[in-house]
Design a protein around this motif. Structure first.
Motif: not given
Length: 381
Positions: A2-25
């Motif tokens: 059971q893993i609790a996850f967060t992405a302080p750089m950019k949330p996974l549902d941020d509307p702006i595409p980026s490599g950071d969002r892609t890698m998090g997903r």
């Protein structure tokens, strides 16, 4: 787990595409493929564009209040994850939430894609640097996505708590492109670049690309550029219009079809962490001509899946392009090697295996360190 996850750089549902969002997903997707259950603990975004001590103080207070709310909710529902995982930690995006909750519930804390720039230890970014370092000190396992970041992290992390976790990709959308026959012996070579158009390193990469292409105008090639942004007018003016077409920004789901109609991917990659486009291009069966920066050589095999030139050196990049353009068969060979390389080393399945090993290492380190772990200190200096 059971893993609790967060992405302080950019949330996974941020509307702006980026490599950071892609890698998090992709991390979440690979974890679930590996049988883990991932819950998004928080959407809190700690990223700051510009530094300020009051800004960091306010962020810290808000983050710790968020950690308290999450902890109270977990406690009320009798939920306790096996591990807290943070994606992308550095001086512009510290993590206060993960360490605080890991301490409160006495669970392992792990970080994927951490980076550390010692020059930020003083100056305006110093509070964010100190906060990120405090999180690293609490982390039971830290993964850099390329060797250059790992070298900087080694100054504050022992080898048993630090590793390189190579990036990965869901190959399914790109498989049809990789299976297409390609051959440019009797037509211009179709080059492709995919990048945002903004000031700074992206604009400089476009400038280097244009300068390199100016050295090979005697050879048959045409270039397609996918991307948009505030620097588009500047970028368009750099290239000969009779050789280059601009498609603007495209949704991610349209990119596999674009890769499928090209022969070779080219991008100078100035100060690129590793560049998701290089993974996508290779997964689509395209060889790469690129700048040898940061994590690029970790995912592009020089002389096998691509040709790498010193970062920012337009003449050297032109020489690599000339070598490929005058030997179309080598372009085909690099593309086939690139697709095989992606299947063997950078698939989602490979990522799932590496992530499970990473989490298990974090658990092992947590139990080994437990008697000596100091309570996490969230204070700013």
């Amino acid at each position: 787990m059971q893993i609790a996850f967060t992405a302080p750089m950019k949330p996974l549902d941020d509307p702006i595409p980026s490599g950071d969002r892609t890698m998090g997903r992709l991390i979440v997707q690979a974890l679930e493929l590996g049988g883990h259950k991932v819950g998004i603990a928080s959407r809190f975004r700690a990223w700051q564009k510009s530094p300020s001590a009051p800004g960091f103080a306010d962020l810290k207070a808000a983050a710790l209040a968020e950690a308290d709310r999450i902890g109270d909710r977990w406690q009320a529902s009798r939920y306790k994850p096996d591990l807290f995982l943070t994606y992308h930690l550095y001086h512009k995006a510290p993590d206060w939430i993960g360490p605080a909750l890991a301490d409160r519930f006495r669970i392992p804390y792990a970080v994927i894609e951490a980076s550390r720039a010692p020059k930020r230890q003083t100056g305006d970014w110093a509070p964010g640097f100190a906060a990120a370092d405090a999180a690293l000190a609490r982390a039971d396992q830290v993964a850099a996505l390329h060797r250059a970041d790992a070298q900087c992290l080694a100054a504050v992390l022992p080898p048993r708590r630090l590793q390189v976790l190579l990036p990965f990709l869901d190959l399914v959308p790109f498989a049809p492109a990789a299976s297409l026959p390609r051959g440019a012996e009797h037509r211009p070579v179709r080059l492709l670049s995919v990048a945002m158009m903004r000031e700074g390193d992206k604009a400089r990469s476009y400038e280097v690309l244009a300068e390199a292409l100016a050295h090979v105008l005697d050879l048959p090639w045409e270039l397609t550029i996918v991307g948009d942004g505030p620097a588009r007018a500047h970028v368009e003016a750099l290239f000969p219009p009779e050789r280059v077409r601009f498609l603007g920004a495209l949704p991610p789901e349209d990119l596999p079809d674009v890769y499928a109609t090209h022969d070779l991917f080219v991008w100078p990659a100035i100060r690129e962490a590793f560049g998701f486009v290089f993974l996508e291009a290779q997964a689509s069966g395209l060889g790469v001509v690129a700048g040898n920066s940061f994590g690029v050589p970790d995912i592009v095999r020089d002389g096998e899946t691509g040709l790498l030139a010193p970062e920012g050196d337009a003449l050297a990049l032109a020489l690599k392009l000339r070598a490929a353009l005058t030997d179309p068969a080598s372009i085909t060979d690099m593309g086939q090697a690139a697709a095989a390389h992606m299947r063997d080393h950078h698939s989602l399945e490979a990522g799932a295996t590496r992530l499970t090993a990473f989490l298990e290492a974090a658990q092992d380190q947590f139990w080994e360190r437990l008697p000596t772990i100091r309570p996490y200190r969230a204070e700013l200096p």
